[in-house]
Design a protein around this motif. Structure first.
Motif, PDB file in Angstrom:
ATOM      1  N   LEU A 136      -1.978   0.593  50.144  1.00  0.00           N
ATOM      2  CA  LEU A 136      -1.243  -0.564  50.653  1.00  0.00           C
ATOM      3  C   LEU A 136      -0.777  -0.287  52.080  1.00  0.00           C
ATOM      4  O   LEU A 136      -0.027   0.653  52.327  1.00  0.00           O
ATOM      5  CB  LEU A 136      -0.044  -0.853  49.743  1.00  0.00           C
ATOM      6  N   THR A 137      -1.256  -1.114  53.008  1.00  0.00           N
ATOM      7  CA  THR A 137      -0.891  -0.989  54.418  1.00  0.00           C
ATOM      8  C   THR A 137      -0.509  -2.376  54.924  1.00  0.00           C
ATOM      9  O   THR A 137      -1.331  -3.286  54.880  1.00  0.00           O
ATOM     10  CB  THR A 137      -2.080  -0.442  55.240  1.00  0.00           C
ATOM     11  N   ASP A 138       0.726  -2.522  55.377  1.00  0.00           N
ATOM     12  CA  ASP A 138       1.218  -3.819  55.859  1.00  0.00           C
ATOM     13  C   ASP A 138       0.993  -4.928  54.836  1.00  0.00           C
ATOM     14  O   ASP A 138       0.577  -6.043  55.173  1.00  0.00           O
ATOM     15  CB  ASP A 138       0.563  -4.191  57.195  1.00  0.00           C
ATOM     16  N   GLY A 139       1.249  -4.629  53.547  1.00  0.00           N
ATOM     17  CA  GLY A 139       1.146  -5.622  52.489  1.00  0.00           C
ATOM     18  C   GLY A 139      -0.262  -5.944  52.024  1.00  0.00           C
ATOM     19  O   GLY A 139      -0.451  -6.816  51.178  1.00  0.00           O
ATOM     20  N   GLN A 140      -1.264  -5.245  52.550  1.00  0.00           N
ATOM     21  CA  GLN A 140      -2.660  -5.497  52.178  1.00  0.00           C
ATOM     22  C   GLN A 140      -3.316  -4.196  51.710  1.00  0.00           C
ATOM     23  O   GLN A 140      -3.084  -3.141  52.286  1.00  0.00           O
ATOM     24  CB  GLN A 140      -3.460  -6.007  53.390  1.00  0.00           C
ATOM     25  N   TYR A 141      -4.161  -4.315  50.684  1.00  0.00           N
ATOM     26  CA  TYR A 141      -4.940  -3.147  50.281  1.00  0.00           C
ATOM     27  C   TYR A 141      -6.114  -2.962  51.223  1.00  0.00           C
ATOM     28  O   TYR A 141      -6.775  -3.908  51.619  1.00  0.00           O
ATOM     29  CB  TYR A 141      -5.488  -3.307  48.860  1.00  0.00           C
ATOM     30  N   ARG A 142      -6.331  -1.705  51.547  1.00  0.00           N
ATOM     31  CA  ARG A 142      -7.502  -1.314  52.314  1.00  0.00           C
ATOM     32  C   ARG A 142      -8.146  -0.167  51.542  1.00  0.00           C
ATOM     33  O   ARG A 142      -7.458   0.690  50.988  1.00  0.00           O
ATOM     34  CB  ARG A 142      -7.116  -0.818  53.697  1.00  0.00           C
ATOM     35  N   ILE A 143      -9.470  -0.155  51.509  1.00  0.00           N
ATOM     36  CA  ILE A 143     -10.143   0.980  50.884  1.00  0.00           C
ATOM     37  C   ILE A 143      -9.923   2.168  51.805  1.00  0.00           C
ATOM     38  O   ILE A 143     -10.372   2.178  52.942  1.00  0.00           O
ATOM     39  CB  ILE A 143     -11.646   0.707  50.669  1.00  0.00           C
ATOM     40  N   SER A 144      -9.184   3.144  51.308  1.00  0.00           N
ATOM     41  CA  SER A 144      -8.875   4.306  52.133  1.00  0.00           C
ATOM     42  C   SER A 144      -9.845   5.451  51.909  1.00  0.00           C
ATOM     43  O   SER A 144     -10.012   6.295  52.777  1.00  0.00           O
ATOM     44  CB  SER A 144      -7.435   4.775  51.887  1.00  0.00           C
ATOM     45  N   ASN A 145     -10.502   5.438  50.717  1.00  0.00           N
ATOM     46  CA  ASN A 145     -11.452   6.512  50.454  1.00  0.00           C
ATOM     47  C   ASN A 145     -12.280   6.171  49.215  1.00  0.00           C
ATOM     48  O   ASN A 145     -11.870   5.358  48.396  1.00  0.00           O
ATOM     49  CB  ASN A 145     -10.732   7.842  50.224  1.00  0.00           C
ATOM     50  N   THR A 146     -13.418   6.804  49.117  1.00  0.00           N
ATOM     51  CA  THR A 146     -14.194   6.802  47.878  1.00  0.00           C
ATOM     52  C   THR A 146     -14.529   8.254  47.590  1.00  0.00           C
ATOM     53  O   THR A 146     -14.836   9.024  48.506  1.00  0.00           O
ATOM     54  CB  THR A 146     -15.490   5.960  47.984  1.00  0.00           C
ATOM     55  N   PHE A 147     -14.422   8.620  46.340  1.00  0.00           N
ATOM     56  CA  PHE A 147     -14.665  10.001  45.930  1.00  0.00           C
ATOM     57  C   PHE A 147     -15.798  10.009  44.916  1.00  0.00           C
ATOM     58  O   PHE A 147     -15.831   9.173  44.011  1.00  0.00           O
ATOM     59  CB  PHE A 147     -13.403  10.591  45.292  1.00  0.00           C
ATOM     60  N   LYS A 148     -16.712  10.993  45.053  1.00  0.00           N
ATOM     61  CA  LYS A 148     -17.820  11.115  44.106  1.00  0.00           C
ATOM     62  C   LYS A 148     -18.337  12.547  44.109  1.00  0.00           C
ATOM     63  O   LYS A 148     -17.959  13.360  44.957  1.00  0.00           O
ATOM     64  CB  LYS A 148     -18.941  10.133  44.445  1.00  0.00           C
ATOM     65  N   ASP A 149     -19.193  12.841  43.166  1.00  0.00           N
ATOM     66  CA  ASP A 149     -19.868  14.138  43.049  1.00  0.00           C
ATOM     67  C   ASP A 149     -18.872  15.296  43.019  1.00  0.00           C
ATOM     68  O   ASP A 149     -18.035  15.349  42.148  1.00  0.00           O
ATOM     69  CB  ASP A 149     -20.908  14.309  44.162  1.00  0.00           C
TER      70      ASP A 149
END
Length: 182
Positions: A148-161
């Motif tokens: 949550l940044t300034d009231g909005q969700y932003r994809i901050s990361n994706t994790f895999k493997d």
């Protein structure tokens, strides 16, 4: 002729929930039912809960699982969710055995039957009610992290493997994916 959409009261939902042998959630008049989860789903929840509990030991925050309800209430809207794994801190508000303040972090482990509920409905509600970090956990071994940044969700990361999950909310919280999906 179309079937008329029925809106349930909170009392009707409580009756449904008390007689249902699965997870029931309330979405402002609508009821979302999910059956028992898979072994894999349960193992992921257990591993996340264990790692979060270990990290949070001695702090003012605790990890909880889907047996505990979180109520989101604003104006005439009411949502009663049971996040798969979430973190609340000592300043959290309660109503009986339910929390009434937004968790700091939520992990939802995706099941086919509830995927759109987790990806669309819960993402919107968690964002509007101020959950700082929302993690969508796919059972095939990856996590999509929203911050949550300034009231909005932003994809901050994706994790895999062989990645290591790193929290954007709790400094130093890191969990190897192999410890979640083993």
């Amino acid at each position: 002729m179309h079937a008329r959409e029925y809106t349930y009261s909170e009392k009707e939902f409580e009756d449904i929930q008390s007689n249902y042998n699965g997870k029931a959630e309330y979405c402002n008049g609508h009821v979302v039912l999910s059956s028992s989860t898979s072994i894999k789903h349960n193992e992921i929840i257990t591993n996340l809960s264990f790692n979060l509990t270990s990290y949070l030991k001695g702090s003012k925050c605790k990890a909880y699982t889907e047996s505990i309800e979180v109520i989101f209430r604003k104006d005439n809207e009411v949502y009663k969710f049971k996040p798969d794994v979430f973190v609340e801190c000592e300043d959290a508000s309660r109503e009986g055995q339910s929390f009434t303040s937004a968790p700091k972090i939520v992990f939802e482990v995706i099941s086919k039957s509830t995927a759109s509920h987790d990806y669309i409905t819960k993402l919107d509600i968690y964002q509007r009610f101020g959950v700082q970090e929302y993690n969508i956990v796919e059972q095939d071994g990856h996590i999509v992290q929203y911050t949550l940044t300034d009231g909005q969700y932003r994809i901050s990361n994706t994790f895999k493997d062989n990645d290591t999950y790193v929290s954007t909310f709790f400094e130093g919280l890191k969990i190897k994916l192999e410890d979640i999906f083993e």
